[in-house]
Each structure stands twice: as C-alpha cells, then as structure tokens.
Design an enzyme around this catalytic site. Structure first.
Site, PDB file in Angstrom:
ATOM      1  N   ARG A 121       0.677  -0.993  -0.021  1.00 14.31           N
ATOM      2  CA  ARG A 121       0.073   0.167   0.048  1.00 14.31           C
ATOM      3  C   ARG A 121       0.875   1.216   0.111  1.00 14.31           C
ATOM      4  NH1 ARG A 121      -2.808  -3.247   3.609  1.00 14.31           N
ATOM      5  NH2 ARG A 121      -4.738  -4.173   2.634  1.00 14.31           N
ATOM      6  N   GLU A 185       9.038  18.316 -24.896  1.00 11.06           N
ATOM      7  CA  GLU A 185       8.362  18.763 -23.430  1.00 11.06           C
ATOM      8  C   GLU A 185       8.695  20.228 -23.068  1.00 11.06           C
ATOM      9  OE1 GLU A 185       5.876  17.100 -22.122  1.00 11.06           O
ATOM     10  OE2 GLU A 185       5.589  15.231 -22.711  1.00 11.06           O
ATOM     11  N   LYS A 227       6.690  23.170 -13.537  1.00  7.00           N
ATOM     12  CA  LYS A 227       5.881  22.316 -13.083  1.00  7.00           C
ATOM     13  C   LYS A 227       5.538  22.153 -11.613  1.00  7.00           C
ATOM     14  CE  LYS A 227       4.723  17.478 -13.939  1.00  7.00           C
ATOM     15  NZ  LYS A 227       4.812  16.353 -14.454  1.00  7.00           N
TER      16      LYS A 227
HETATM   17  N1  GLY Z   1       2.991  14.652 -17.394  1.00  2.00           N
HETATM   18  C1  GLY Z   1       1.783  15.559 -16.919  1.00  2.00           C
HETATM   19  C2  GLY Z   1       1.653  15.798 -15.490  1.00  2.00           C
HETATM   20  O1  GLY Z   1       2.557  15.423 -15.139  1.00  2.00           O
HETATM   21  O2  GLY Z   1       0.482  16.198 -15.120  1.00  2.00           O
END
Ligand code: GLY
Length: 369
Positions: A121, A185, A227
C-alpha cells in the site's frame, strides 16, 4: 546547483538539479538506505551508460546499490513487468519504511513509481531521472502508470517521491533522438504559459540539443520550476491547471498507441503540439502565424510535426476513438487543451469527437489535394 521545492505541505519534496550530482548521490540517498543498501530499479541501457557513476557515487558514502534491471523500452511498462518487479521487490524484503530509487527515463519512473505506490500500500520513492523528458516532466509531480491494451498510462496512481535528483550530465550519453524527444516537452512549457521562454527556445534550442550545458541547465530549472508550481496548485489534476501540461498529449497518446509505440513519446508530443495549435487556428482561436511558428521551430530542431511523418495508416475516426478512451468523454465530446496563442493554453471541455476525427482526416491529405 538549483533547488526547486514542490510545495505539498507535509509531502513537500526537493528537486535538486546539479551537474555532477550523480557522483555525490550517496550523500543525498543515505537517508533512504537501509543497512547500507538501497534498491535501485533501472534498465539495461541506463545501467550501461550511467550505472558505474551511480555505483561510485553511492560507494563514496558507503552505500551499495541492489539493482533490479528491466528491459528498456515502453513495452516494459505493462502488467507483466509490473508483476515481476513487485515480486523482485518483495523478494528483497522492501517494506513500508523503505525507499526504492527509480533510476532511468520515463518508463522506469512510471513503472517503478507505480510499483512503489501499490507495494504494501505504498513504499517510499526517489526519482533519479536520466532522460531529458523524465527530468522536465515525468520525475516531478507524482504521476505513475503502466500502459494497457486500452491505451497509454491507463492504470496508475499519484505517488509523490521524497526527493528528485537531476544530474544533467546524464544527458551526455543519451541518444540524440531521445534528447530531441525530451526537448518537445521543454517547448511545451513555453507554449502553455510563457511566450518569452518559447522565444528563448527558438534562439537556444539548437545549442541546447548540441550539448550546451548552460542552456540545458537553464531550461531544466525553468521547466521544473513551472511544473512544481502547477503541481502545488493542482496536485490531483482536478482544478484544470495541471491539465494544461497535457497540451498536445491527447493527440500524442493516440498516435503512440496507434503506431505501437514506435514513436518516442516526445516525438508524438511534437506532432500533438502542432495539431493542437492547428486546430486552435482553424477555429479562429489562435493566430495562424502562431501555429506556423510552433511548427517551424519543431521542424527546425528535426522533430516530426505531421501525422504523415508518424507513418500512420489510421483514419481520423480511429484516432478520435483512441482519444475518447484516453480522456474523460461524455456525449461524444472530450476535453482538449487548445491555445489562444503562444503561451496562452486553455482547457476546453466539450470538443466533439466527430470534429476531431474530421480535423485529423484533413491533416492526412496531401497539401495540393
Ligand atoms: N505529465 C503531465 C503531468 O504530470 O501532469
């Protein structure tokens, strides 16, 4: 060295971007080892290219890697390899208090990450990406998955790592085709929300791909920063923010699946980005010059930009059907990421599948037809 924090409260973690970082991996990974050993999941190619460096880096801190080696390639991201990996981890006694290290490109990060998410888990995970694509996307943000017959990344889980270690020097041994695919990317980040970064890519993409260390570190740090901010805002992809990272990806996943994963993910993303911009331009959402600029930059760095280059035999309807499976679909409509211009991506929730099919059919006709 650049440190980016992914701000997720008590699950926050650092992404450490450092040239030569692999040589000091032992110091960074020591907190995640048990009795001087640490389980490393990798593939044969990464082992051959970077395995000695990681081993030396671990040994320097008195650690020994316990390696599990997977066959390279997207085909390994499936149920059978997952089952074998779970058995191998179980045989090593990996438990809830342990961490495993995913050392490789996107396939390893996804497969080992998913195994870590379900074993007992959930066991700990450290991502050490070695491909450009994994450095700027897959290793950060906790998405893990395998492919099934229904399509790409169909079964998976969110499982955030405790640490991401990026050594851009790993790119020195990366085949140029993979480097280029990862670059797609990078371009995506500029197209989503940063027109200045896209202009930077136009100016610096070629030297980055030729191995310029400063350019690649700058790009990696910027993409990881973008990101991390998106993931912190919308970790579970529920608020429409993280969905932007899928710009070009609905098309890309359909192309990848339809071509039997012959194309690299980033190559399919390059075509997908062009399709997203072309569709946006056709609908009058985005200036046609922007769509042309995107295509022209990707072509300039020798990335594929058309369905014909993917060698696709499928018709638009088949590809649209793949897209329907890939994404949430209701009443014959799907969610797509489109653009109002370079750096202005947005989510559209109700694009009719038959329109997508007709659009894709038009892409495959010769220009002078
Ligand atoms: N590769 C797209 C994301 O991590 O949301």
């Amino acid at each position: 060295m650049t440190l980016v924090n992914v701000e997720l409260g008590d699950r926050a973690y650092p992404v450490r971007i450092e040239s030569g970082g692999l040589d000091w991996a032992g110091q960074m990974l020591a907190p995640y080892a048990r009795d001087g050993r640490i389980v490393v999941v990798t593939d044969r190619n990464v082992l051959a290219a970077q395995g000695d460096r990681l081993t030396a880096g671990l040994n320097r801190a008195g650690l020994e890697p316990d390696g599990i080696v997977i066959a390279p390639g997207e085909e390994s991201k499936d149920w059978s390899h997952l089952a074998r990996l779970i058995d191998d981890l179980t045989a090593r006694g990996v438990g809830r208090d342990d961490h495993i290290v995913a050392f490789g490109g996107g396939m390893i990060g996804d497969l080992a990450g998913f195994a870590a998410s379900i074993l007992k888990r959930g066991v700990g995970l450290v991502q050490v990406p070695t491909s450009l694509l994994a450095m700027v996307d897959g290793a950060v943000g906790g998405k893990t998955a395998i492919n099934t017959t229904a399509g790409k990344n169909m079964v998976g889980a969110f499982h955030q790592p405790s640490l991401v270690l990026i050594d851009p020097d790993c790119l020195d041994s990366l085949p140029v085709r993979e480097l280029r695919a990862g670059y797609a990317e990078i371009v995506k980040y500029g197209l989503i929300s940063d027109p200045d970064f896209f202009a930077w890519c136009e100016a610096n993409g070629p030297i980055l791909l030729a191995g310029d260390q400063a350019a690649r570190e700058q790009a990696i740090a910027l993409c990881v920063g973008m990101k991390a901010a998106i993931v912190a805002e919308d970790e579970r992809d529920e608020a429409g923010r993280r969905a932007l990272l899928n710009l070009g990806h609905s098309f890309a996943h359909a192309i990848e699946a339809e071509t039997g994963y012959r194309l690299l993910h980033g190559e399919a993303v390059a075509i997908g980005l062009c399709l997203a911009f072309r569709l946006s331009a056709e609908h009058g959402l985005c200036p046609a010059e922007d769509a042309e600029r995107v295509e022209s930059h990707l072509r300039a760095v020798a990335l594929p930009t058309t369905l014909d280059e993917a060698g696709l035999a499928a018709d638009g309807e088949r590809l649209a059907e793949r897209i329907r499976h890939d994404k949430k679909a209701a009443n014959g409509k799907v969610r797509l990421i489109l653009a109002r211009g370079i750096g202005q991506a947005f989510v559209v929730d109700d694009v009719p599948l038959d329109e997508i099919a007709a659009f894709l059919d038009r892409q495959r006709q010769p220009l002078d037809a």
